[in-house]
Enzyme design. Structure first.
Site, PDB file in Angstrom:
ATOM      1  CG  HIS A 107     -53.463  -9.541  30.935  1.00 57.68           C
ATOM      2  ND1 HIS A 107     -53.964 -10.711  31.491  1.00 57.68           N
ATOM      3  CD2 HIS A 107     -53.398  -8.635  31.947  1.00 57.68           C
ATOM      4  CE1 HIS A 107     -54.202 -10.523  32.779  1.00 57.68           C
ATOM      5  NE2 HIS A 107     -53.856  -9.273  33.095  1.00 57.68           N
TER       6      HIS A 107
ATOM      7  CE  LYS B   5     -50.472  -9.968  34.134  1.00 55.55           C
ATOM      8  NZ  LYS B   5     -49.675  -8.990  34.934  1.00 55.55           N
TER       9      LYS B   5
END
Length: 226
Positions: free
Chosen positions: A106, A104
């Site tokens: 963010h 991921k």
């Protein structure tokens, strides 16, 4: 065979997790039996499953470890359910950790879900089943990339007791040799067959002579030879 093992076999059948028939495994092998942990879908099922795992893990490793790592995706609910059960049964806070299939970029960035892994952490990997040992090839590098962690073991619910990848040894034996970790299972497939073909089992009619013949042939071909 221990009583909890018989209870677990009954539990797998009642939950429609363990099935007999014609199946093609991820490894490409044609198998007369199949175990799908994804069929545990209710709260009561996951609660019981977590307790079965917790008992097996406690028997194998005690409580001298810090993290349960459940590889994505099926390992995620397994690790969560087992950490809850560990607290309930043994009063020990174990952290859960899993991986994302893709990192991921963010918010809470990175490849891990749950707890971070820290230098010195002792980790037990929890999986549903190991057929050829292929999944551990993906999991082990993820763990070692997080720092100086000590992977002490692997616990599966069902040991299919068949050859690992490119070896005549069992998948779990091969994993122990390659990665230097202790492996275990709540129950092995030979124990399942022994119980289900005994008078003790309320499911003793589920393995017909034809299915038993096919199981024997499968182990003749894929059972460990070393």
């Amino acid at each position: 065979m221990e009583g909890y093992k018989k209870e677990f076999v009954d539990f797998m059948l009642e939950s429609k997790v363990l099935k007999f028939g014609d199946f093609t495994l991820k490894s490409g092998r044609k198998s007369p039996f199949f175990m799908n942990a994804g069929a545990y879908v209710t709260g009561s099922q996951l609660s019981r499953l977590g307790e079965f795992y917790a008992k097996a893990i406690h028997d194998a490793y005690g409580d001298d470890f810090d993290v349960l790592f459940g590889p994505a995706y099926k390992g995620i609910p397994l690790s969560v359910a087992c950490t809850i059960a560990f607290d309930k049964l043994y009063g020990k806070e174990i952290r859960y950790c899993s991986n994302r299939k893709e990192a991921k970029d963010h918010g809470e960035q990175g490849i891990l879900l749950g707890s971070e892994l820290k230098d010195g952490d002792k980790v037990v990997i929890i999986e549903d089943v190991t057929t050829s040992g292929k999944s551990i090839e993906e999991t082990f590098p993820i763990l070692k990339a997080q720092g100086n962690v000590d992977v002490i073991g692997l616990m599966v619910s069902l040991n299919r007791n068949e050859q690992g990848k490119d070896t005549l040894k069992s998948a779990l034996s091969q994993i122990e040799e390659l990665y230097g970790i202790k492996t275990g299972a709540i129950v092995t497939m030979p124990e399942v067959i022994e119980y289900l073909t005994s008078e003790d089992s309320k499911y003793k009619d589920i393995i017909t002579p034809e299915i038993k013949e096919r199981i024997d042939a499968y182990f003749e071909q894929y059972g460990p030879k070393a």
